[in-house]
Write an enzyme that holds these catalytic residues in place. Structure first.
Site, PDB file in Angstrom:
ATOM      1  N   TYR A  96       6.499   6.569   9.311  1.00 39.61           N
ATOM      2  CA  TYR A  96       6.316   7.030   7.931  1.00 39.61           C
ATOM      3  C   TYR A  96       7.634   6.938   7.171  1.00 39.61           C
ATOM      4  CZ  TYR A  96       5.472  10.367   4.109  1.00 39.61           C
ATOM      5  OH  TYR A  96       5.365  10.984   2.878  1.00 39.61           O
ATOM      6  N   VAL A 136      -5.318  -0.642  -1.140  1.00 37.92           N
ATOM      7  CA  VAL A 136      -4.039  -1.223  -1.559  1.00 37.92           C
ATOM      8  C   VAL A 136      -3.437  -2.128  -0.492  1.00 37.92           C
ATOM      9  CG1 VAL A 136      -3.519   0.665  -3.139  1.00 37.92           C
ATOM     10  CG2 VAL A 136      -2.680   0.778  -0.771  1.00 37.92           C
ATOM     11  N   GLY A 151      -4.078   5.795  -5.137  1.00 37.35           N
ATOM     12  CA  GLY A 151      -4.277   7.030  -4.386  1.00 37.35           C
ATOM     13  C   GLY A 151      -4.479   8.227  -5.291  1.00 37.35           C
TER      14      GLY A 151
END
Length: 246
Positions: free
Chosen positions: A157, A64, A13
């Site tokens: 999250y 990923v 990232g």
């Protein structure tokens, strides 16, 4: 101190924001950096910028969350000795906050896949060569959301980030005898906003009175990636200007 000139680092990232800052910081200390991003043009742009500034870098575009893609891309890079798991995704709930009880199961997928499975995939691809070499550094970029409640709409999250924290601790204990450390860096509010009054409002709630920058995180990662940090493992380092202290 913090000489990384004989190391190859993968930063996931890294096509923008914090990831780009980490990649730049590692390259400044001499590491050859594989700049990963889902978007190839972003990865290439950061790699080109690092090279233009005198560093060593190359783009490495892959998803990923796709284990086959991770393994295929990294098969030719058996010398990776530093892995920074920075790729992250807050999921759609960041744009449309709502409590977990109102979410559809499909809304869990992205934050869990990127924030947890992506970490598992990348570690799996590099851990054995690190153990064989007797040296390795694994750093996962997490969030205060992994340890503290931060509001409505971020439950998946938080689950992904919290899972990553637990994984790093277990990974650290498994591999400490082989010279491989594993730590997490839990971020506070970062300066990725458009600025203006809203940014100033957020900064007033932070003890040091400013938001974090990519350079702040890059500096911590340089230390954790170094030989000098060989006795630091299984830890979560909070980098948040004093916002969360435990």
């Amino acid at each position: 101190m913090f000489d990384l000139s004989d190391k190859t680092a993968l930063v996931t990232g890294a096509g923008q924001n914090v990831g780009a800052g980490i990649a730049s910081a590692l390259a400044t200390q001499g590491a050859h950096v594989l700049v990963n991003d889902l978007l190839g043009d972003r990865a290439a742009e950061v790699a080109e910028q690092i090279t233009a500034e005198g560093g060593s870098a190359e783009p490495a575009a892959f998803d990923v969350t796709d284990l086959d893609a991770v393994q295929t891309k990294l098969a030719k890079h058996r010398s990776i000795s530093i892995l920074v798991n920075n790729a992250g995704n807050g999921g759609a709930e960041q744009m449309r906050p709502k409590p977990f009880r109102e979410m559809e199961p499909t809304e869990w997928d992205s934050p869990i896949e990127v924030n947890l499975r992506g970490v598992l995939n990348c570690v799996h691809a590099v851990i054995n060569p690190m153990v064989d070499a007797g040296w390795g550094r694994i750093i996962t970029i997490s969030s205060g959301a992994g340890t503290a409640g931060v509001g409505i709409g971020v439950a998946p999250y938080s689950a992904g980030k919290g899972g990553g924290l637990g994984f790093m601790r277990s990974l650290a204990l498994e591999n400490a005898p082989f010279g491989v450390t594993a730590n997490s860096v839990a971020l506070g509010l970062m300066d990725n906003t458009a600025g203006g009054d809203f940014t100033e409002h957020l900064a007033r709630g932070i003890p040091v009175q400013r938001l974090g920058t990519p350079a702040d995180i890059g500096a911590v990662c340089v230390y954790l990636a170094s030989e000098e940090a060989s006795w630091i493992t299984a830890q979560t380092i909070n980098v948040n200007g004093g916002s969360i202290t435990s």
